[in-house]
Write a protein that holds these residues in place. Structure first.
Motif, mmCIF file in Angstrom:
data_model
loop_
_atom_site.group_PDB
_atom_site.id
_atom_site.type_symbol
_atom_site.label_atom_id
_atom_site.label_comp_id
_atom_site.label_asym_id
_atom_site.label_seq_id
_atom_site.Cartn_x
_atom_site.Cartn_y
_atom_site.Cartn_z
ATOM 1 N N ARG A 1 42.953 33.343 30.744
ATOM 2 C CA ARG A 1 44.380 33.216 30.344
ATOM 3 C C ARG A 1 45.303 34.483 30.412
ATOM 4 N NH1 ARG A 1 42.891 29.292 26.814
ATOM 5 N NH2 ARG A 1 43.634 30.439 24.979
ATOM 6 N N ALA A 2 44.536 35.427 29.567
ATOM 7 C CA ALA A 2 45.155 36.766 29.300
ATOM 8 C C ALA A 2 45.308 37.586 30.870
ATOM 9 C CB ALA A 2 44.408 37.631 28.678
ATOM 10 N N ARG A 3 44.258 37.233 31.653
ATOM 11 C CA ARG A 3 44.202 37.841 33.044
ATOM 12 C C ARG A 3 45.248 37.255 33.867
ATOM 13 N NH1 ARG A 3 44.560 41.993 36.462
ATOM 14 N NH2 ARG A 3 43.467 41.630 38.439
ATOM 15 N N MET A 4 45.362 36.010 33.818
ATOM 16 C CA MET A 4 46.403 35.362 34.771
ATOM 17 C C MET A 4 47.741 35.440 34.227
ATOM 18 S SD MET A 4 44.452 33.738 36.828
ATOM 19 C CE MET A 4 43.328 35.068 36.656
ATOM 20 N N SER A 5 47.890 35.619 32.986
ATOM 21 C CA SER A 5 49.309 35.938 32.347
ATOM 22 C C SER A 5 49.626 37.497 32.843
ATOM 23 C CB SER A 5 49.236 35.883 30.708
ATOM 24 O OG SER A 5 50.541 36.251 30.216
ATOM 25 N N ALA A 6 48.783 38.344 32.819
ATOM 26 C CA ALA A 6 49.178 39.699 33.263
ATOM 27 C C ALA A 6 49.578 39.670 34.557
ATOM 28 C CB ALA A 6 47.841 40.736 33.018
ATOM 29 N N ILE A 7 48.845 38.974 35.605
ATOM 30 C CA ILE A 7 49.174 38.878 36.993
ATOM 31 C C ILE A 7 50.688 38.260 37.054
ATOM 32 C CG2 ILE A 7 48.656 37.979 39.394
ATOM 33 C CD1 ILE A 7 45.752 38.024 38.435
ATOM 34 N N ASN A 8 50.760 37.189 36.427
ATOM 35 C CA ASN A 8 52.197 36.531 36.469
ATOM 36 C C ASN A 8 53.325 37.549 35.920
ATOM 37 O OD1 ASN A 8 51.474 33.979 37.478
ATOM 38 N ND2 ASN A 8 51.268 33.419 35.259
ATOM 39 N N MET B 1 45.073 39.446 44.194
ATOM 40 C CA MET B 1 45.395 38.853 42.758
ATOM 41 C C MET B 1 45.770 37.324 43.051
ATOM 42 S SD MET B 1 47.920 41.465 41.025
ATOM 43 C CE MET B 1 47.494 43.419 40.719
ATOM 44 N N ALA B 2 46.350 36.783 44.249
ATOM 45 C CA ALA B 2 46.687 35.601 44.315
ATOM 46 C C ALA B 2 45.316 34.953 44.792
ATOM 47 C CB ALA B 2 47.591 35.610 45.458
ATOM 48 N N ILE B 3 44.518 35.443 45.335
ATOM 49 C CA ILE B 3 43.208 34.948 45.504
ATOM 50 C C ILE B 3 42.415 34.848 44.397
ATOM 51 C CG2 ILE B 3 40.838 35.242 46.672
ATOM 52 C CD1 ILE B 3 42.797 34.390 48.809
ATOM 53 N N GLU B 4 42.430 35.584 43.456
ATOM 54 C CA GLU B 4 41.874 35.619 42.211
ATOM 55 C C GLU B 4 42.436 34.394 41.385
ATOM 56 O OE1 GLU B 4 41.388 38.382 38.065
ATOM 57 O OE2 GLU B 4 42.379 39.229 39.809
ATOM 58 N N MET B 5 43.278 34.153 41.263
ATOM 59 C CA MET B 5 44.223 33.066 40.685
ATOM 60 C C MET B 5 43.729 32.018 41.468
ATOM 61 S SD MET B 5 48.160 32.553 39.441
ATOM 62 C CE MET B 5 48.147 33.730 38.257
#
Length: 551
Positions: A473-480, A491-495
């Motif tokens: 969640r923290a990683r996804m929030s950082a990308i967002n 980054m999109a592929i990672e999500m």
């Protein structure tokens, strides 16, 4: 390209999903959870099964199917023509089925439904004609040993050679005379006739069934609305900087869902297509004006397979063009006065204002989530936002506008459209979100993974944040939280990988199917007051389209 019988089956099922989803959904319901293996006389093999409400066919050989069916070409001919009872359709070494009694009966019901309804569509007939013409005439004849008591004779069979039903349908209902007419303009094609092996019977004899070609109908109705817009947009300067840009998105390829809902609802309630044409044109202009502004706000790069307006012409011209499109849409609404009169025109204005208010409120909710880098944790939050942002102007308002144009202005009647098409609209938007992640970019028409780069709070993202551990969640929030310009495709592929790992895409597909199924049930219940006619059948096909849409 159809080269074998298995290709024919796959092409038929795919055609039905696109052109007559109500038929595909009904056949999927009859098939249930059976995984069916099909073996054909030319040595090809295929499978048929249901996934949610979708009927799916593939050219493959199943290892351990629940039911097996073996056809040769004579059995295929009988299946398409629906000309025999099951006991009379079994020729020696021609047709065989294996499985439990209940499963065999379910399989036969599925095939019977397809034969009785799918064979009436011109697009399906074209596929089967192409397959028939691959082989010599004798492959379609009954065996010489067939007894006279079983063998069907008569001039309709042309000596029991070739495939008379296909040619008969095309001669009886040629393409240029099969259209219902509104004044002098062709509007809706009625359901095609049913060949039972002895005579052609019109679907008009069965008022509960109107299996229109949805794809053809949507294209025809959208073309009519686009022609109206192109006729009315001013032909004056500044053309390259304004008026040419106003019709850019309008002319691009699209599904035509909104014009179809407006015109079909009006005609279903007894109005004429001309009564609703300006309202449909106004809605299409509002829609495309919203898209121009949305693309700027979302920093989108592509729309319907081409660069967005601001990417091609700059933000300034794009903003001004969107403003002009909305102003022109208001002018189109007011131009209804001579055709509809004051009362109905006021009703159209009221519906348009309510639609616009809901849309900008929904857009504000989503943009607020993105600005605050906030992800809600409930699907219900997405449903409320989606209903406001796209549900009203995609599904609910088009139906209500069409009803008003027909003369139906009673609030309690108009409200009957709300819940069914609210559910259908949410399901449709979820599917669009899924297609942005896993769909064919050439077919979807938007930038691949664009929703992830834009930080859209889709059902998949909400499920991911609800299901993932704290580190993810923290990683996804950082990308967002990054600006669009700083996000990378990696980054999109990672999500996307995280969404697949936690089952977020499967969750979204299942939720869309559940909502669409409930929308279909509400359609049948809430809209029972609408007479059964070919235009209502188009609305029904739209409802089922969401349940059978390929993902």
């Amino acid at each position: 390209m159809i080269k074998a019988a298995a290709d024919l089956l796959v092409a038929t099922v795919e055609t039905l999903a696109a052109r007559a989803p109500a038929i595909a959904a009904a056949a999927a319901h009859e098939l249930g959870d059976i995984r069916l293996a099909l073996h054909f006389g030319d040595g090809s093999h295929a499978s048929l099964h249901r996934e949610h409400s979708r009927l799916l066919a593939a050219r493959e050989r199943l290892a351990a199917p629940a039911v097996e069916v073996r056809f040769d070409d004579r059995a295929l001919k009988l299946l398409f023509d629906a000309q025999h009872r099951p006991v009379d359709a079994v020729f020696e070494k021609s047709f065989d089925v294996r499985g439990s009694r209940d499963e065999l009966l379910a399989t036969w019901r599925c095939f019977s439904l397809l034969a009785q309804r799918a064979s009436g569509l011109r697009a399906v007939q074209a596929l089967w004609c192409a397959y028939r013409d691959l082989s010599p005439p004798e492959r379609w004849s009954e065996p010489a040993t067939t007894t006279a008591s079983v063998r069907r004779t008569g001039p309709a069979f042309w000596g029991d050679v070739r495939w008379p039903a296909l040619d008969y349908l095309n001669h009886r209902y040629p393409a240029d005379v099969e259209l219902f007419r509104d004044d002098v303009e062709p509007v809706l094609a009625p359901g095609r006739s049913l060949w039972d092996g002895r005579e052609g019977r019109s679907w008009a004899d069965h008022p509960e069934l109107f299996d229109n070609d949805l794809d053809e109908t949507m294209r025809r109705l959208k073309r009519r609305v686009v022609d109206e817009i192109l006729t009315l947009v001013p032909k004056r300067q500044p053309g390259p900087e304004l008026y040419d840009l106003m019709i850019d998105y309008v002319k691009r390829e699209g599904k035509g869902l909104r014009p179809t809902l407006v015109l079909a609802t009006c005609m279903a309630l007894g109005g004429r297509a001309d009564d609703a044409i300006r309202a449909a044109a106004a809605l299409e202009m509002f829609h495309n004006g919203f898209l121009v502004h949305d693309d700027i706000a979302d920093e989108s790069t592509h729309r319907r397979g081409k660069p967005t307006l601001h990417e091609s012409h700059g933000v300034g011209l794009a903003v001004n063009t969107g403003d002009a499109m909305n102003l022109f849409a208001v002018d189109l609404v007011l131009s209804n006065l001579p055709q509809l009169g004051l009362a109905r025109t006021l009703g159209v204005i009221h519906e348009i204002l309510h639609m616009c208010r809901e849309t900008v409120e929904g857009q504000a909710v989503e943009l607020g989530w993105i600005r605050r880098n906030f992800v809600p944790l409930r699907d219900a939050d997405y449903s409320r936002m989606s209903t406001k942002k796209t549900g009203w102007y995609t599904c609910i308002s088009p139906c209500r506008l069409g009803a008003v144009c027909s003369g139906e202005t009673a609030p309690e009647r108009l409200d009957r459209f709300n819940e069914a098409f609210r559910l259908i609209g949410i399901a449709f938007q979820i599917q669009d979100d899924v297609l942005n992640l896993i769909g064919d970019t050439a077919l979807y028409g938007k930038e691949a993974l664009g929703d992830l780069l834009e930080g859209k709070r889709t059902v998949m993202m909400i499920h991911l944040f609800r299901s993932a551990d704290s580190a993810v969640r923290a990683r996804m929030s950082a990308i967002n939280g990054l600006p669009r310009t700083e996000k990378t495709f990696d980054m999109a592929i990672e999500m996307l990988d995280a969404m697949k790992r936690y089952g977020s895409i499967d969750h979204a597909i299942a939720l869309a199917d559940k909502l669409a199924q409930e929308g279909v049930r509400r359609f049948e219940r809430d809209l029972a007051f609408v007479p059964e006619n070919s235009a209502k059948a188009v609305l029904r096909q739209v409802a089922y389209y969401v349940t059978t849409r390929p993902l």
